[in-house]
Scaffold this motif. Structure first.
Motif, PDB file in Angstrom:
ATOM      1  N   GLY A  52       0.819  -1.204   0.000  1.00 55.17           N
ATOM      2  CA  GLY A  52       0.000   0.000   0.000  1.00 55.17           C
ATOM      3  C   GLY A  52       0.850   1.251   0.000  1.00 55.17           C
ATOM      4  O   GLY A  52       1.887   1.314   0.662  1.00 55.17           O
ATOM      5  N   LEU A  53       0.411   2.258  -0.745  1.00 53.14           N
ATOM      6  CA  LEU A  53       1.088   3.554  -0.817  1.00 53.14           C
ATOM      7  C   LEU A  53       0.043   4.631  -0.549  1.00 53.14           C
ATOM      8  O   LEU A  53      -0.957   4.718  -1.268  1.00 53.14           O
ATOM      9  N   THR A  54       0.267   5.443   0.495  1.00 56.98           N
ATOM     10  CA  THR A  54      -0.736   6.409   0.943  1.00 56.98           C
ATOM     11  C   THR A  54      -0.217   7.830   0.826  1.00 56.98           C
ATOM     12  O   THR A  54       0.899   8.136   1.272  1.00 56.98           O
ATOM     13  N   ASP A  55      -1.031   8.695   0.236  1.00 58.12           N
ATOM     14  CA  ASP A  55      -0.749  10.126   0.210  1.00 58.12           C
ATOM     15  C   ASP A  55      -1.198  10.697   1.546  1.00 58.12           C
ATOM     16  O   ASP A  55      -2.396  10.765   1.842  1.00 58.12           O
ATOM     17  N   ASP A  56      -0.247  11.115   2.372  1.00 66.38           N
ATOM     18  CA  ASP A  56      -0.572  11.587   3.716  1.00 66.38           C
ATOM     19  C   ASP A  56      -1.421  12.854   3.704  1.00 66.38           C
ATOM     20  O   ASP A  56      -2.141  13.130   4.674  1.00 66.38           O
ATOM     21  N   ASN A  57      -1.380  13.628   2.634  1.00 70.73           N
ATOM     22  CA  ASN A  57      -2.137  14.886   2.575  1.00 70.73           C
ATOM     23  C   ASN A  57      -3.626  14.669   2.347  1.00 70.73           C
ATOM     24  O   ASN A  57      -4.455  15.432   2.856  1.00 70.73           O
ATOM     25  N   THR A  58      -3.961  13.628   1.599  1.00 63.89           N
ATOM     26  CA  THR A  58      -5.379  13.381   1.275  1.00 63.89           C
ATOM     27  C   THR A  58      -5.898  12.067   1.848  1.00 63.89           C
ATOM     28  O   THR A  58      -7.109  11.858   1.897  1.00 63.89           O
ATOM     29  N   GLY A  59      -4.997  11.173   2.243  1.00 60.72           N
ATOM     30  CA  GLY A  59      -5.423   9.872   2.758  1.00 60.72           C
ATOM     31  C   GLY A  59      -5.689   8.841   1.683  1.00 60.72           C
ATOM     32  O   GLY A  59      -6.072   7.710   1.987  1.00 60.72           O
ATOM     33  N   LEU A  60      -5.477   9.198   0.412  1.00 62.97           N
ATOM     34  CA  LEU A  60      -5.706   8.246  -0.676  1.00 62.97           C
ATOM     35  C   LEU A  60      -4.654   7.138  -0.617  1.00 62.97           C
ATOM     36  O   LEU A  60      -3.460   7.412  -0.544  1.00 62.97           O
ATOM     37  N   THR A  61      -5.108   5.888  -0.669  1.00 59.36           N
ATOM     38  CA  THR A  61      -4.212   4.730  -0.638  1.00 59.36           C
ATOM     39  C   THR A  61      -4.348   3.925  -1.918  1.00 59.36           C
ATOM     40  O   THR A  61      -5.454   3.517  -2.286  1.00 59.36           O
ATOM     41  N   PHE A  62      -3.244   3.730  -2.589  1.00 64.08           N
ATOM     42  CA  PHE A  62      -3.190   2.830  -3.745  1.00 64.08           C
ATOM     43  C   PHE A  62      -2.572   1.522  -3.266  1.00 64.08           C
ATOM     44  O   PHE A  62      -1.474   1.516  -2.715  1.00 64.08           O
ATOM     45  N   GLN A  63      -3.282   0.416  -3.470  1.00 67.24           N
ATOM     46  CA  GLN A  63      -2.794  -0.860  -2.960  1.00 67.24           C
ATOM     47  C   GLN A  63      -3.019  -1.976  -3.973  1.00 67.24           C
ATOM     48  O   GLN A  63      -3.932  -1.917  -4.802  1.00 67.24           O
ATOM     49  N   TYR A  64      -2.159  -2.985  -3.888  1.00 66.13           N
ATOM     50  CA  TYR A  64      -2.285  -4.161  -4.745  1.00 66.13           C
ATOM     51  C   TYR A  64      -1.606  -5.331  -4.059  1.00 66.13           C
ATOM     52  O   TYR A  64      -0.849  -5.160  -3.096  1.00 66.13           O
ATOM     53  N   GLU A  65      -1.879  -6.519  -4.554  1.00 65.88           N
ATOM     54  CA  GLU A  65      -1.305  -7.738  -3.995  1.00 65.88           C
ATOM     55  C   GLU A  65      -0.236  -8.285  -4.939  1.00 65.88           C
ATOM     56  O   GLU A  65      -0.290  -8.083  -6.148  1.00 65.88           O
TER      57      GLU A  65
END
Length: 415
Positions: free
Chosen positions: A361-374
């Motif tokens: 998971g990779l999260t933008d701390d400013n907006t909280g958006l998380t891009f994740q994959y397995e």
């Protein structure tokens, strides 16, 4: 000396050309973003119509954000592709992992039911297409709440069909919804043939970083290497050792599996990426868990394996569900009595096949958006999985097939 000078000149020339290409590429995207903003600002409606127009803009942005959150949470897909080969009921693995009954997260690398290693990394163009389709399918919800404007005297003719164009940039997502929306209030009418919004989102940057992490894993197999290290270090996991002891150790396979799940859960979570502003000095333990990829400080990474996730483990040699080593001094009865007077020697060497998923998971701390994959971690006979090819995005499948068939007279080794 002359040849060396020519070589240096070519290198410098190459660097200059590359720098020019990067500058032109960057300027092109800046120009496209500016053109979009100019077109968006050119949409002007009468002041009386503006409240209804603003409502549709706000609703379009809301639907867009919902789509962005969904596509980021599911590994770049709104609709994850169906797996090519069907699996049995007892097989816990597929090309998707259901995450706590909330999201279906796509594997970017996995092993099919017939043992073929597959990749399904979405292209940015595919993400734009799916996000556009999501907006098309969900923008109708905006019509329901727009009925309140009709109570205030507005007459709204809703479009029979819409078509949404999406562009995912590094720092934002541009959306253009083409429609034939008509809004009237008394004797004022405005035909709005497009709605345009810009959603501030790091979706593009998170995706690019996710691809770099996946490429690094396929290049170095750092997840597999770390797994093998853990198996050899922790005493709870019988791996390979020789002991001077008269007591032969035995392990229950189920207990080893549970211990391995706990160990993996703890240690995979310790993996990190490099921060741009991090110090050059790192403690040894942190350096071991750090992946050689630099990320912006406002992005937080996570590598995780939950004990609720599936894990396949096969070990040999075993006796039923028991793992037991070889008593070397007992293998020759004629001399065992003599040798046992001085020492006992037990040898333990187990060969593992292992497979489990890691959620990245990779999260933008400013907006909280998380891009994740397995991605699937695969150990085959105590060795990392063998991956020799590049990551083929699913969008390139037809092109790959055409090239393959066009060269059918060329000898090809298929594994």
């Amino acid at each position: 000396m002359k040849k060396r000078g020519q070589l240096t000149l070519y290198i410098i020339l190459g660097i200059v050309i590359l720098a020019i290409f990067i500058i032109l590429f960057s300027m092109r995207y800046q120009t496209l973003e500016q053109d979009f903003e100019s077109e968006m600002n050119s949409i002007i409606v009468p002041e009386q119509i503006k409240p209804a127009k603003d409502y549709f803009d706000v609703c379009l942005k809301r639907v867009t954000v919902e789509g962005i959150n969904l596509i980021a949470a599911q590994g770049g897909y709104i609709n994850i592709p169906e797996e090519k080969y069907k699996r049995t009921i007892t097989d816990d693995f597929s090309n998707v992992l259901n995450l706590y009954s909330v999201y279906d997260v796509a594997y970017w690398f996995y092993e099919s039911s017939n043992g073929i290693k597959e990749t399904q990394v979405p292209t940015k163009e595919k993400m734009e297409e799916e996000l556009g389709s999501y907006i098309d399918n969900n923008f109708n919800d905006c019509y329901y709440f727009a009925k309140s404007f009709e109570d205030d005297g507005f007459d709204i003719n809703y479009p029979e069909s819409i078509m949404t164009e999406v562009i995912i940039n590094k720092n934002n997502v541009q959306v253009k919804l083409n429609s034939d929306l008509r809004i009237s209030l008394k004797d004022v009418t405005s035909d709005i043939n497009k709605l345009m919004i810009i959603s501030d989102s790091k979706l593009g940057e998170l995706y690019d970083l996710a691809v770099r992490v996946m490429e690094k894993e396929n290049e170095d197999l750092f997840l597999e290497e770390k797994t093998i290290d853990l198996m050899s270090v922790y005493e709870e996991i019988p791996y390979s050792t020789t002991e001077f002891s008269c007591e032969r150790k035995v392990w229950q396979k189920a207990e080893v599996l549970n211990d391995l799940k706990e160990i993996t859960n703890t240690n995979i979570a310790a993996l990190t990426l490099k921060d741009q502003t991090s110090s050059s000095y790192l403690p040894t333990n942190k350096e071991y868990f750090e992946i050689d990829i630099t990320k912006p400080d406002y992005i937080t990474e996570s590598f995780s394996y939950s004990t609720d996730f599936p894990m396949f483990m096969d070990v040999s040699p075993t006796k039923g569900e028991i793992l037991v080593g070889d008593a070397l001094t007992q293998q020759t009865p004629e001399i065992s009595k003599f040798l046992n007077l001085f020492f006992c020697l037990n040898n333990y060497h187990f060969v593992y096949d292992l497979k489990y998923p890691v959620l990245i998971g990779l999260t933008d701390d400013n907006t909280g958006l998380t891009f994740q994959y397995e991605t699937a971690v695969i150990i085959d006979n105590n060795k990392p999985r063998n991956f020799e090819g590049e990551v083929f995005n699913t969008e390139y499948a037809n092109e790959f097939t055409d090239n393959f068939c066009d060269n059918k007279v060329k000898p090809v080794e298929v594994t």
